[in-house]
Structures are given as structure tokens and as C-alpha cells.
Design a protein around this motif. Structure first.
Motif, PDB file in Angstrom:
ATOM      1  N   ILE A 187      77.909 -19.280  37.510  1.00 61.91           N
ATOM      2  CA  ILE A 187      76.653 -18.668  37.077  1.00 61.91           C
ATOM      3  C   ILE A 187      75.839 -18.320  38.312  1.00 61.91           C
ATOM      4  CG2 ILE A 187      74.533 -18.996  35.750  1.00 61.91           C
ATOM      5  CD1 ILE A 187      76.010 -21.063  34.082  1.00 61.91           C
ATOM      6  N   ILE A 188      75.358 -17.076  38.367  1.00 54.46           N
ATOM      7  CA  ILE A 188      74.473 -16.639  39.446  1.00 54.46           C
ATOM      8  C   ILE A 188      73.207 -16.068  38.816  1.00 54.46           C
ATOM      9  CG2 ILE A 188      74.164 -15.086  41.412  1.00 54.46           C
ATOM     10  CD1 ILE A 188      77.115 -15.189  41.933  1.00 54.46           C
ATOM     11  N   ASN A 189      72.070 -16.647  39.195  1.00 56.30           N
ATOM     12  CA  ASN A 189      70.777 -16.206  38.638  1.00 56.30           C
ATOM     13  C   ASN A 189      70.796 -16.193  37.111  1.00 56.30           C
ATOM     14  OD1 ASN A 189      69.909 -15.945  41.234  1.00 56.30           O
ATOM     15  ND2 ASN A 189      69.313 -13.792  41.081  1.00 56.30           N
ATOM     16  N   LEU A 215      75.844  -7.453  44.256  1.00 53.92           N
ATOM     17  CA  LEU A 215      74.616  -8.237  44.387  1.00 53.92           C
ATOM     18  C   LEU A 215      73.689  -7.620  45.420  1.00 53.92           C
ATOM     19  CD1 LEU A 215      76.094 -11.872  44.476  1.00 53.92           C
ATOM     20  CD2 LEU A 215      75.073 -10.705  42.508  1.00 53.92           C
ATOM     21  N   PRO A 216      72.384  -7.580  45.154  1.00 54.01           N
ATOM     22  CA  PRO A 216      71.422  -7.093  46.156  1.00 54.01           C
ATOM     23  C   PRO A 216      71.350  -8.078  47.328  1.00 54.01           C
ATOM     24  CG  PRO A 216      70.446  -7.200  43.950  1.00 54.01           C
ATOM     25  CD  PRO A 216      71.738  -7.936  43.885  1.00 54.01           C
ATOM     26  N   ASN A 217      70.808  -7.593  48.437  1.00 55.54           N
ATOM     27  CA  ASN A 217      70.615  -8.482  49.579  1.00 55.54           C
ATOM     28  C   ASN A 217      69.752  -9.679  49.165  1.00 55.54           C
ATOM     29  OD1 ASN A 217      72.079  -6.825  51.308  1.00 55.54           O
ATOM     30  ND2 ASN A 217      70.271  -5.656  51.948  1.00 55.54           N
ATOM     31  N   GLY A 218      70.091 -10.814  49.680  1.00 57.00           N
ATOM     32  CA  GLY A 218      69.337 -12.020  49.339  1.00 57.00           C
ATOM     33  C   GLY A 218      70.214 -13.257  49.425  1.00 57.00           C
ATOM     34  N   GLU A 219      69.629 -14.372  49.057  1.00 56.56           N
ATOM     35  CA  GLU A 219      70.346 -15.649  49.093  1.00 56.56           C
ATOM     36  C   GLU A 219      70.505 -16.175  47.673  1.00 56.56           C
ATOM     37  OE1 GLU A 219      68.580 -18.377  51.792  1.00 56.56           O
ATOM     38  OE2 GLU A 219      68.796 -17.041  53.539  1.00 56.56           O
ATOM     39  N   SER A 249      69.714  -4.305  42.058  1.00 56.05           N
ATOM     40  CA  SER A 249      69.444  -5.272  40.980  1.00 56.05           C
ATOM     41  C   SER A 249      70.726  -6.027  40.650  1.00 56.05           C
ATOM     42  CB  SER A 249      68.927  -4.556  39.726  1.00 56.05           C
ATOM     43  OG  SER A 249      69.905  -3.650  39.228  1.00 56.05           O
ATOM     44  N   MET A 250      70.556  -7.182  40.028  1.00 59.16           N
ATOM     45  CA  MET A 250      71.708  -7.995  39.626  1.00 59.16           C
ATOM     46  C   MET A 250      72.466  -7.319  38.489  1.00 59.16           C
ATOM     47  SD  MET A 250      72.432 -11.007  40.943  1.00 59.16           S
ATOM     48  CE  MET A 250      73.074 -11.885  39.527  1.00 59.16           C
ATOM     49  N   PRO A 251      73.789  -7.347  38.515  1.00 60.08           N
ATOM     50  CA  PRO A 251      74.561  -6.809  37.395  1.00 60.08           C
ATOM     51  C   PRO A 251      74.424  -7.715  36.176  1.00 60.08           C
ATOM     52  CG  PRO A 251      76.011  -7.928  38.900  1.00 60.08           C
ATOM     53  CD  PRO A 251      74.655  -7.922  39.564  1.00 60.08           C
ATOM     54  N   SER A 252      74.686  -7.174  35.014  1.00 60.63           N
ATOM     55  CA  SER A 252      74.643  -7.983  33.792  1.00 60.63           C
ATOM     56  C   SER A 252      75.801  -8.961  33.807  1.00 60.63           C
ATOM     57  CB  SER A 252      74.739  -7.079  32.554  1.00 60.63           C
ATOM     58  OG  SER A 252      73.620  -6.213  32.483  1.00 60.63           O
ATOM     59  N   GLY A 253      75.560 -10.157  33.293  1.00 63.05           N
ATOM     60  CA  GLY A 253      76.634 -11.151  33.215  1.00 63.05           C
ATOM     61  C   GLY A 253      77.521 -10.848  32.030  1.00 63.05           C
TER      62      GLY A 253
END
Length: 279
Positions: A187-189, A215-219, A249-253
Motif C-alpha cells: 500500500i502506498i498513500n 509516482l510524483p517526486n517525493g518520499e 499525481s498518484m495513480p489509482s490503486g
């Protein structure tokens, strides 16, 4: 007239020897002295005392008081041992055994019941009986469960470069005993990654570079969910830093939604998306 001096055989008074022998027959396999044994020894002492220097009644009373205290201490110790043994039923324990060569080995298991053998408590573990003094450790049941749960043994710090994409692979421990897993989900975000992006090979989990590229830039701190009986979730061992990504933006899970479904449908109201992803 009472016999003052008893017969002597091999340097031992026969009456005293007889009293001790009777005691041993009464308590086979033990060295404990009961009331009967003490009275027999007292009578033997009185019968064989020096007539010219007899013991006083005060000495006999003092001996009786001392023996009574010793007997009470023995009774208290026996009662404590029994209580301790009964409290161990259902507990996981580790016991020590020593063979004829003096080698010590350890036996672990659950105490099934307590057997009172010759007034001595014995613990039944794995079908065998052990003395209480062989007890080495009592293990809390929750501790055993926690030790057997799946885990990510080593911290993972991974930098994903979108210009030079690569899969993320890390080791996991799938657990043991009642909490063994054979599948994982990531699971991510709060979004469950589709199973096609997450593979488990032996004790290694691989997250595909395809999903990481989106995934967008970030941690990020991906949570690893195991399909053991407790659905153990590890969320603090894997850290991913994404750089040079063009995603915004984050892709849909994929594992979190059902494509083409009607939002008003109640068919999946009680479903657990994490469990569904692990099936």
C-alpha cells in the motif's frame, strides 16, 4: 523393664537403623522426615541414652519445637510448588534435561497437565513428565505469537530515479508457527498496488518499476501487508524517494476499486480491499 542399651551391629544401633528403614519405606525415594520418623528417633534416643548422663525433658521439647518448625517449612514449600505447578497449565515453557554424560539439552512445549507423583508435582510437556526443578523459562503466549509474525527484517532506503528506472526488491520474513504468510500486498498513500506490480519470490518482494515510474517526486513509506492470520502490516521499514519523475499525481490503486462498478451498488460494502488483494 525398658531396654536401656540396644544391640549394636557393625557399629550401628539396630533400633535406630530400624526406625530409619521404616521411614524410608514410608516415603520411598525421598529424604523427608515425617512425624512418625521423628517419634521413632526420639524413642530410640531415649532408650539408648547414657543412664549416667540422661537428656533432660527440656532438650526433648527443644528438639520437638525445632522439628515442628522444619516440618512447617517443608509443608509451605510443598504447597508453594503445587500452586506454582498448577498455574503453569496451558503455559509455554522451556525445560532442561541432563543425560548420563552431563550434557544439558532444552525442551520446549506447552504444559498439558500437572501430575502429583509421590507428593511431588510433575509437569506434562510433549507427552513426558518433568520435575518442577527442571523448569528453565516460562514464555508468554503473546511473546511467541509476536516472535512468529511476518516482518521486514532490515530497513530499506531506496531512491527511484525516473530517468534510470529499476525495480525495488527487499527481503521479508514470512513468519512461523500459527502466523505464516505466503502472499503480500503493498500500500502506498492508502492505495493498494495491483498484484501485477508486486511479486513474492521466496523471501523477496519486488515492486515493479512501472508503478514506481507513475509516482510524483517525493518520499513514500510503502506498507507491506502479509496474509497471515493477523494480517500483519509493516509500515515503517521501507522508505522510497522518487526523483526526476514527470508524474503529477498518484495513480489509482487497482486493488482498491472495481472498474466499471456502480457507486450505488452495495455488493462490496463489507469487503476488505486489503484482503481481496491478498486472495
Amino acid at each position: 523393664m525398658a531396654e536401656i542399651i540396644g544391640s549394636v551391629k557393625e557399629g550401628i544401633l539396630e533400633q535406630a537403623n530400624s526406625a530409619i528403614t521404616t521411614t524410608n519405606k514410608t516415603k520411598v525415594g525421598t529424604s523427608e522426615l515425617g512425624k512418625d520418623a521423628f517419634l521413632q528417633l526420639l524413642v530410640c534416643q531415649m532408650q539408648n541414652q547414657d543412664p549416667l548422663n540422661p537428656s533432660t525433658d527440656t532438650e526433648f521439647v527443644s528438639q520437638l519445637a525445632t522439628f515442628s518448625q522444619l516440618e512447617e517449612l517443608q509443608n509451605l514449600t510443598a504447597a508453594t510448588d503445587k500452586s506454582q505447578a498448577f498455574n503453569l497449565v496451558g503455559k509455554d515453557v522451556i525445560l532442561t534435561t541432563t543425560d548420563s554424560n552431563g550434557k544439558t539439552t532444552y525442551v520446549s512445549g506447552t504444559v498439558d497437565f500437572v501430575n502429583m507423583s509421590k507428593l511431588k508435582a510433575k509437569l506434562s510437556v510433549n507427552g513426558d513428565l518433568y520435575d518442577l526443578d527442571q523448569l528453565y523459562t516460562v514464555v508468554d503466549n503473546n511473546y511467541i505469537i509476536e516472535q512468529g509474525r511476518p516482518k521486514v527484517p532490515n530497513k530499506v532506503n531506496f531512491e527511484f530515479d525516473a530517468d534510470k528506472p529499476s525495480d525495488l526488491t527487499f527481503e521479508v520474513n514470512l513468519g512461523e508457527g500459527e502466523t505464516v504468510a505466503n502472499q503480500v500486498a503493498v500500500i502506498i498513500n492508502n492505495l493498494i498496488l495491483d498484484s501485477k506490480h508486486v511479486t513474492l519470490d521466496g523471501n523477496k518482494v519486488t515492486i515493479s518499476k512501472d508503478i514506481l515510474s507513475s509516482l510524483p517526486n517525493g518520499e513514500y513509506k510503502p506498507a507491506v501487508v502479509f496474509n497471515d492470520s493477523l494480517y500483519t502490516t509493516i509500515s515503517d521499514q521501507v522508505h522510497v524517494k522518487v526523483v526526476n519523475s514527470e508524474a503529477t499525481s498518484m495513480p489509482s490503486g487497482d486493488g482498491n476499486t472495481e472498474s466499471g462498478g456502480d457507486n450505488g451498488s452495495g455488493d462490496n460494502d463489507n469487503s476488505n480491499p486489503t484482503e481481496d488483494a491478498l486472495v
